[in-house]
Design an enzyme around this catalytic site. Structure first.
Site, PDB file in Angstrom:
ATOM      1  N   GLY A   1       0.866  -1.179   0.000  1.00 53.98           N
ATOM      2  CA  GLY A   1       0.000   0.000   0.000  1.00 53.98           C
ATOM      3  C   GLY A   1       0.902   1.228   0.000  1.00 53.98           C
TER       4      GLY A   1
ATOM      5  CG  ASP B   1       0.149   1.992  -5.991  1.00 56.37           C
ATOM      6  OD1 ASP B   1      -0.979   1.582  -6.303  1.00 56.37           O
ATOM      7  OD2 ASP B   1       0.782   1.573  -5.007  1.00 56.37           O
TER       8      ASP B   1
HETATM    9  O1  MRU Z   1       0.900  -4.034  -4.650  1.00 49.83           O
HETATM   10  P1  MRU Z   1       0.213  -3.299  -3.538  1.00 49.83           P
HETATM   11  O2  MRU Z   1      -0.675  -4.158  -2.715  1.00 49.83           O
HETATM   12  O3  MRU Z   1       1.190  -2.485  -2.713  1.00 49.83           O
HETATM   13  O4  MRU Z   1      -0.709  -2.250  -4.299  1.00 49.83           O
HETATM   14  C1  MRU Z   1      -1.485  -1.361  -3.553  1.00 49.83           C
HETATM   15  C2  MRU Z   1      -2.405  -0.531  -4.370  1.00 49.83           C
HETATM   16  O5  MRU Z   1      -2.411  -0.592  -5.573  1.00 49.83           O
HETATM   17  C3  MRU Z   1      -3.264   0.449  -3.646  1.00 49.83           C
HETATM   18  O6  MRU Z   1      -4.429   0.672  -4.360  1.00 49.83           O
HETATM   19  C4  MRU Z   1      -2.512   1.773  -3.512  1.00 49.83           C
HETATM   20  O7  MRU Z   1      -1.223   1.584  -2.966  1.00 49.83           O
HETATM   21  C5  MRU Z   1      -3.247   2.740  -2.675  1.00 49.83           C
HETATM   22  S1  MRU Z   1      -3.141   2.229  -0.999  1.00 49.83           S
HETATM   23  C6  MRU Z   1      -3.724   3.324   0.044  1.00 49.83           C
END
Ligand code: MRU
Length: 353
Positions: free
Chosen positions: A49, A233
């Site tokens: 996240g 992200d």
């Molecule tokens: O691969 P991840 O689980 O780190 O991806 C997370 C996401 O794509 C979330 O939607 C993003 O980080 C927003 S989290 C508040």
């Protein structure tokens, strides 16, 4: 109202991290003591996240500087952590801030203390942002009379310090008594929606159902969703949004059905150095993540493709700004989302310190 979950805790030279690869089957805490440990936890998605990645990496630098007073420990730790994952800009943002805060000191305890103070400041800032995202997001959704939300991946307290980002806004709408249902897209291949969002929504007592990612467009087209609400992200200067793979498909479905597509994230996820989504590096992860599914809580996985089959595994995709109805940040909501609005928002943030 249930207490939000907490996924990360710094205490006495240790970064404790709830291992998100084991949820919802097992609640196990990792004990991380140096930059290598934090970088490994980021690579394996034990910590994930965008805002949480940034905060953990900031602490990773601080842990390393407390252990290693060598002249090159700062640059080594920073490089190790920044290269753990390429797409979420919060990682480079937080490591850069902590490295800058430490850079003015000679190697030693004072430098380590300066790094730790900055890592803690970033965490406090993200917690405050999360509260603001919750209220701005809920105000927007309430004004749009949204009752049934579709979300993707996981954007709650497991993904960001405090209440989270998109899920914080959704939870706030629930707290106001205006939310009917959350549809959580399972989020193949690593199932952040099925495993983590369902876990958080259960904890918060919010009515929800998990759907396969492929069901989203059809449900949206049939009028069963009032808005798509999810996180980000990296937001480019022109407003293009990189988020977990599958997001772009939801955006296209939302546009076709003319329902709002709302992105929620703090300004630490906006990257003014990246002009547009075309420049965002998309993390390519291992084939086995797609070619297998979890078979046991222990981590044993079950193959779902023939032995020789190669799988492609882009972890993110880019949604063009014109498909984004609104970007909710801690400083307010921008709509329409374009270069002028994004740059204006960041200029306001700089002016306000
Ligand atoms: O691969 P991840 O689980 O780190 O991806 C997370 C996401 O794509 C979330 O939607 C993003 O980080 C927003 S989290 C508040």
């Amino acid at each position: 109202v249930a207490q939000p979950l907490q996924a990360l805790r710094h205490d006495g030279g240790v970064l404790w991290a709830l291992d998100q690869t084991l949820l919802p089957w097992d609640e196990r805490w990792l004990e991380l003591r140096d930059a290598r440990g934090v970088a490994d936890a980021l690579e394996h998605l034990s910590i994930r996240g965008a805002p949480l990645i940034g905060v953990a990496a900031g602490y990773g630098v601080a842990l390393e500087l407390a252990l290693d007073h060598g002249a090159d420990s700062l640059s080594r730790a920073a490089e190790m952590l920044v290269s753990a994952r390429p797409t979420a800009v919060n990682l480079a943002y937080a490591v850069g801030r902590v490295a800058d805060a430490a850079a003015g000191y000679e190697p030693g305890p004072e430098r380590a203390a300066a790094a730790l103070r900055e890592a803690q400041a970033i965490e406090r800032q993200e917690i405050a942002s999360s509260d603001a995202l919750a209220s701005h997001g809920a105000d927007l959704l309430s004004g749009l009379q949204v009752r049934r939300v579709l979300t993707h991946c996981n954007t709650g307290a497991l993904a960001a310090p405090g209440r989270g980002t998109a899920l914080a806004a959704i939870a706030e709408l629930h707290a106001r008594g205006e939310l009917e249902l959350v549809l959580a897209a399972e989020t193949r291949p690593l199932l952040q929606g099925a495993r983590l969002t369902a876990y958080e929504l259960g904890h918060l007592g919010i009515e929800h159902a998990v759907i396969v990612d492929g069901a989203a467009a059809g449900l949206i087209a049939r009028g069963e969703v009032d808005a798509v609400v999810l996180g980000c992200d990296r937001v480019a200067a022109n407003g293009d949004v990189a988020n977990k793979v599958g997001t772009y498909g939801h955006a296209l479905a939302a546009r076709a059905a003319q329902i709002p597509f709302v992105v929620v994230g703090p300004c630490s996820t906006i990257d003014p150095q990246t002009a547009s989504g075309a420049e965002i590096v998309i993390e390519q992860r291992d084939s086995w993540e797609v070619g297998t599914v979890p078979a046991e809580p222990s981590g044993v996985r079950f193959a779902i493709v023939p032995d020789a089959t190669r799988c492609l595994n882009p972890a993110f995709d880019v949604t063009p700004a014109e498909l984004v109805t609104a970007l909710v940040t801690e400083r307010g909501v921008i709509t329409p989302v374009d270069r002028d609005a994004v740059i204006g928002l960041l200029a306001d943030a700089t002016a306000a310190g």
